[in-house]
Design a protein around this motif. Structure first.
Motif, PDB file in Angstrom:
ATOM      1  N   GLY A  50       0.800  -1.230   0.000  1.00  0.00           N
ATOM      2  CA  GLY A  50       0.000   0.000   0.000  1.00  0.00           C
ATOM      3  C   GLY A  50       0.828   1.273   0.000  1.00  0.00           C
ATOM      4  N   TYR A  51       2.159   1.132  -0.106  1.00  0.00           N
ATOM      5  CA  TYR A  51       3.011   2.327   0.016  1.00  0.00           C
ATOM      6  C   TYR A  51       2.715   3.384  -1.047  1.00  0.00           C
ATOM      7  N   LEU A  52       2.410   2.928  -2.264  1.00  0.00           N
ATOM      8  CA  LEU A  52       2.336   3.874  -3.381  1.00  0.00           C
ATOM      9  C   LEU A  52       1.058   4.711  -3.352  1.00  0.00           C
ATOM     10  N   GLY A  53      -0.019   4.110  -2.871  1.00  0.00           N
ATOM     11  CA  GLY A  53      -1.286   4.833  -2.765  1.00  0.00           C
ATOM     12  C   GLY A  53      -1.144   6.069  -1.898  1.00  0.00           C
ATOM     13  N   LYS A  54      -0.229   5.995  -0.946  1.00  0.00           N
ATOM     14  CA  LYS A  54      -0.030   7.148  -0.051  1.00  0.00           C
ATOM     15  C   LYS A  54       0.762   8.269  -0.735  1.00  0.00           C
ATOM     16  N   LYS A  77       9.322   7.883  -6.112  1.00  0.00           N
ATOM     17  CA  LYS A  77       8.160   7.100  -5.684  1.00  0.00           C
ATOM     18  C   LYS A  77       8.109   5.699  -6.294  1.00  0.00           C
ATOM     19  N   ILE A  78       8.513   5.598  -7.547  1.00  0.00           N
ATOM     20  CA  ILE A  78       8.408   4.286  -8.215  1.00  0.00           C
ATOM     21  C   ILE A  78       9.633   3.414  -7.897  1.00  0.00           C
ATOM     22  N   LEU A  79      10.833   3.931  -8.099  1.00  0.00           N
ATOM     23  CA  LEU A  79      12.029   3.075  -7.946  1.00  0.00           C
ATOM     24  C   LEU A  79      12.143   2.426  -6.565  1.00  0.00           C
ATOM     25  N   PRO A  80      11.737   3.095  -5.473  1.00  0.00           N
ATOM     26  CA  PRO A  80      11.788   2.382  -4.188  1.00  0.00           C
ATOM     27  C   PRO A  80      10.895   1.137  -4.155  1.00  0.00           C
ATOM     28  N   GLY A  81       9.884   1.109  -4.998  1.00  0.00           N
ATOM     29  CA  GLY A  81       8.984  -0.040  -5.036  1.00  0.00           C
ATOM     30  C   GLY A  81       9.344  -1.049  -6.116  1.00  0.00           C
TER      31      GLY A  81
ATOM     32  N   ILE B 120       5.528  -8.957  -4.675  1.00  0.00           N
ATOM     33  CA  ILE B 120       6.900  -8.844  -4.167  1.00  0.00           C
ATOM     34  C   ILE B 120       7.937  -8.696  -5.280  1.00  0.00           C
ATOM     35  N   THR B 121       7.602  -9.138  -6.484  1.00  0.00           N
ATOM     36  CA  THR B 121       8.577  -9.088  -7.575  1.00  0.00           C
ATOM     37  C   THR B 121       8.763  -7.664  -8.103  1.00  0.00           C
ATOM     38  N   SER B 122       8.002  -6.745  -7.639  1.00  0.00           N
ATOM     39  CA  SER B 122       8.113  -5.294  -7.840  1.00  0.00           C
ATOM     40  C   SER B 122       6.828  -4.649  -7.374  1.00  0.00           C
ATOM     41  N   PRO B 123       6.751  -4.334  -6.094  1.00  0.00           N
ATOM     42  CA  PRO B 123       5.520  -3.770  -5.537  1.00  0.00           C
ATOM     43  C   PRO B 123       4.983  -2.598  -6.350  1.00  0.00           C
ATOM     44  N   ALA B 124       5.876  -1.770  -6.890  1.00  0.00           N
ATOM     45  CA  ALA B 124       5.434  -0.597  -7.642  1.00  0.00           C
ATOM     46  C   ALA B 124       4.630  -1.003  -8.876  1.00  0.00           C
ATOM     47  N   ALA B 125       4.986  -2.102  -9.492  1.00  0.00           N
ATOM     48  CA  ALA B 125       4.297  -2.541 -10.708  1.00  0.00           C
ATOM     49  C   ALA B 125       2.845  -2.889 -10.389  1.00  0.00           C
ATOM     50  N   THR B 126       2.651  -3.661  -9.350  1.00  0.00           N
ATOM     51  CA  THR B 126       1.293  -4.029  -8.951  1.00  0.00           C
ATOM     52  C   THR B 126       0.516  -2.805  -8.480  1.00  0.00           C
ATOM     53  N   GLU B 127       1.126  -2.023  -7.605  1.00  0.00           N
ATOM     54  CA  GLU B 127       0.377  -0.919  -7.002  1.00  0.00           C
ATOM     55  C   GLU B 127       0.071   0.185  -8.001  1.00  0.00           C
ATOM     56  N   LEU B 128       0.997   0.457  -8.898  1.00  0.00           N
ATOM     57  CA  LEU B 128       0.723   1.491  -9.907  1.00  0.00           C
ATOM     58  C   LEU B 128      -0.417   1.033 -10.823  1.00  0.00           C
ATOM     59  N   GLU B 129      -0.438  -0.262 -11.122  1.00  0.00           N
ATOM     60  CA  GLU B 129      -1.510  -0.794 -11.970  1.00  0.00           C
ATOM     61  C   GLU B 129      -2.869  -0.605 -11.295  1.00  0.00           C
TER      62      GLU B 129
END
Lengths: 494, 494
Positions: A50-54, A77-81, B120-129
């Motif tokens: 849920g980090y990115l939603g914040k 914001k993206i690269l940390p995830g 887990i393989t890239s949280p940003a990919a899932t969360e941004l989607e």
């Protein structure tokens, strides 16, 4: 600020050659800088769910923003995830190679942005695909029937999951044409218990009885390879019970331990029983372009279909899964459609391949371009060196593990994967499963390295795969040092 | 020469930040030059089947070649075989938009080259989607149950074919959990005869009886939209015959003529009969971000799933097909797998989305990145302008056709597609089908324009779609002039 940018004359057009040039040069530098600093990021992302939603607003912007603004957000914001699959310290799952050539190919393919479902929608896309798959078939010494000049041919799928699905469907429909559609609930699929989960998923998708997807037991006595006797017995039992065996998925390089099934002996069984024989070499197939590893696919000349993922260990960016079939008509009979709006002279005249009929989706990207660029910019010799180099580093890691008696290598290293575990101390209540689970967590939470695990005969096992293009011996050494340090700390804390 | 290059110190590394920077800048210029000269190429490739095999060697090179060498080959050998979907003179099929933002997104995604099957393989990919699909759901005024905060959510599929397939499988397995697996051969799927061929293919893949995929007849009386009465009657008949209706694919913007099915009235029928209601707005969905076109998806609040392709007409490079479902658990129950080697704390704790369980393949690219960049770099207002501009140009083309009495507009223009035909001369033996077929060939063989055709009520019909980002009014005018000239020549030759 948005309005200001809008009024500044900097607004990006939908498409424009000079704006594209300017902005894409900026992106190139951003990407090159990313690679320059890639070792500064935690390999496994350490963010919480849920980090990115914040960090992002809850609506799309009404007005355009600048590229610089967006790139700042990517950085912050993206690269940390992101879990950095291209980091030299990435030793998890299997590799997913990006390379300079593969990346350039992706750029070109995205720029042309054609949708190559039929030959006519871009003849070069279809023809280059046929040509490079023939090149690869030659490099892998595949039998003649897998070449486009025979009854079969090669095709690029997105993933190995789609490869096994389309051949399962082709095999399903082929047998049903003989025994009748009503026999669908009687069809039996075979593989070892080491077979990738995509086989079960393919059965599920294809409407087959999930109970009749037989994952036959393997153990360390065969190094987790499928025994032809076990297969033979299972088939006999199923036939005796009125069922219809129709498909075998054999493995060259399983996901858990890179086990290699004995293809020639399995082929005898499938031939006798008229079963479609699919060979899944998604990861290890790449190694078979080296003469010294080619023997691992001996027997492939008996297969009905063969798959390797160029996007794993062949310097070709994801996705690019190569599938060869012996009999293309079986695939086409299962997957073709011919609506009026796609009819054209070349297709109607049977003068061309329409790859839409070899795959699940209709649309398809120009993926052969990146594979072609990889082959040309590195050459087969360069690709062989890439593979051998990784295998040598894995062998070196294996040696390091063997030298530390607290650890044990638990399956033979065949390619660039080492399966190992930390041994539990004598008289420990834990059989080692918790210990290794904890070791994995400790190591991955450092951010300095990323490895994953599997289970072999009920044991929790650590997997260390060398496969990232940037990995050098020093990275392997450093990873081992972290593993040793964390093991020491863990054992002391018990 | 190969050896020479090998020895020149220019050999490309698998990966290296500075080499990547240098070579990618070269590629950017190549691509920008392509766009600069895109109008000089024949839109529809004019090569003959097999052309490329004659130009390329029959083996992969052993030694590396230079990028310049490869780019020369792209220019001389590949580009002649490309059908230029990004040309401003492309009016065929439906558009496949490339844009500066979409291209930059593809570059970044290819550079990171992550494989985002699990969170887990890239949280940003899932969360941004999840986030951008919520953004789009908001922009399209979709009902709350399609948002990730409800029981459903959005996911990026490769294509609309995969979107309809996964929801068909979810619906299939949902009904089979109630009526039992043995009822598979009794399941009936519905759509109009204008429904995309991917529905039939999905039935085929899912092991459903192809005879029970009912493509109900439409005609010009409903402008090729599905009649709720026809649907209702078909369902009643099937139930009376002991069959089990379970799935309807309704269309907003059919492939042939952009017909719009009456969603609210169809929803009543599906609700009464407990049928999964899927809405395919692959092409026209993009237009629904404009307030004045939103009403075309009125009734979507009753749908179980909704699909639009951002890669068609939304400036997002191929592939990027957006699917929303009301009940994500149905999708996950059909498509999930959970092998040991993919287990991890976040997934086991049900704290995250693993999109691998929402799709056919396991692996997936970081596709949300390009969609996010499109939304940010153009803003919703910019995207609305893009759509409206194309619709206005299509309306202009329609006017031109209407003004020439030799032609006839054969279906209402709703979005940016005009369906029309050249009328056969009085007392002609041809009903106009051959005439229009010949006109299509003549026009496309000029290389100055590319249009395609369809059949409506048995009539061969020409399709003119405005949708390429570079298209301006002058291109529409020029295309119409070619059509008129060729029509004149053709009529004179009769």
């Amino acid at each position: 600020m948005d309005h200001e940018e809008e009024g500044s004359g900097l607004k990006m057009k939908a498409m424009d050659a000079e704006q594209l040039r300017e902005q894409a040069h900026i992106m190139v530098d951003f990407i090159a800088d990313y690679y320059k600093t890639i070792e500064t990021f935690p390999v496994l992302s350490q963010v919480q769910p849920g980090y990115l939603g914040k960090l992002l607003p809850d609506s799309a912007p009404t007005y355009p923003e600048s590229l610089q603004h967006v790139l700042n957000d990517v950085q912050e914001k993206i690269l940390p995830g992101v879990t950095h699959w291209q980091s030299p310290n990435y030793f998890a799952y299997f590799p997913a190679n990006s390379s300079i050539a593969g990346f350039l190919g992706e750029m070109l393919s995205a720029a042309l942005n054609i949708v190559g479902f039929s030959w006519i929608t871009s003849p070069a896309a279809t023809e280059l695909e046929t040509i490079v798959l023939d090149w690869l078939a030659k490099a892998l010494l595949l039998p003649h029937h897998f070449f486009s000049t025979g009854q079969g041919g090669g095709v690029i799928q997105g993933t190995a999951s789609e490869a096994v699905l389309v051949v399962l469907l082709a095999a399903r429909d082929k047998i049903l044409r003989t025994v009748g559609r009503s026999a669908l609930p009687k069809l039996v699929t075979y593989g070892s218990d080491q077979t990738h989960s995509s086989l079960q998923k393919a059965c599920q998708i294809g409407g087959l009885d999930p109970e009749l997807c037989r994952l036959l037991k393997t153990d360390s006595s065969t190094n987790f390879a499928l025994s032809p006797d076990v297969l033979s017995e299972a088939i006999s039992n199923d036939i005796a019970n009125g069922l219809i065996p129709f498909f075998l998925c054999a493995n060259v390089g399983t996901t858990s331990s890179t086990a290699v099934d004995p293809l020639p002996a399995l082929a005898k069984v499938t031939r006798t029983n008229n079963i479609w024989f699919h060979v899944d070499a998604a990861y290890a197939g790449s190694a078979c372009i080296c003469p010294e590893y080619r023997h691992f696919i001996d027997g492939v000349e008996e297969a009905d279909s063969f798959n390797m993922n160029a996007h794993k260990w062949f310097l070709t960016n994801f996705d690019c899964s190569l599938l060869w079939v012996k009999e293309r008509s079986a695939l086409i009979q299962s997957l073709s459609t011919n609506p009026e709006f796609l009819k054209n002279k070349a297709s109607e005249g049977n003068m061309v391949i329409d790859y839409k009929d070899w795959q699940i989706p209709l649309g398809r990207r120009f993926r052969s371009l990146k594979l072609w660029m990889v082959l040309r910019l590195y050459g087969l010799e360069g690709l062989q060196t890439h593979i051998k180099n990784h295998i040598a580093m894995a062998a070196y890691f294996e040696e390091l593990v063997v030298q530390d008696t607290r650890f044990k290598v638990v399956a033979p290293r065949t390619f660039s994967l080492v399966c190992f575990r930390l041994l539990p101390p004598p008289n420990s209540e834990d059989n080692g499963n918790k210990l290794n689970h904890d070791l994995l967590d400790l190591v991955n939470s450092t951010g300095s390295v990323f490895i994953t695990h599997t289970a072999l005969s009920g044991e929790y096992v650590l997997r260390f795969v060398v496969g990232a293009p940037l990995t050098e011996v020093r990275h392997v050494k450093a990873a081992w040092q972290i593993l040793q340090e964390k093991a020491t700390a863990l054992l002391e804390s018990l």
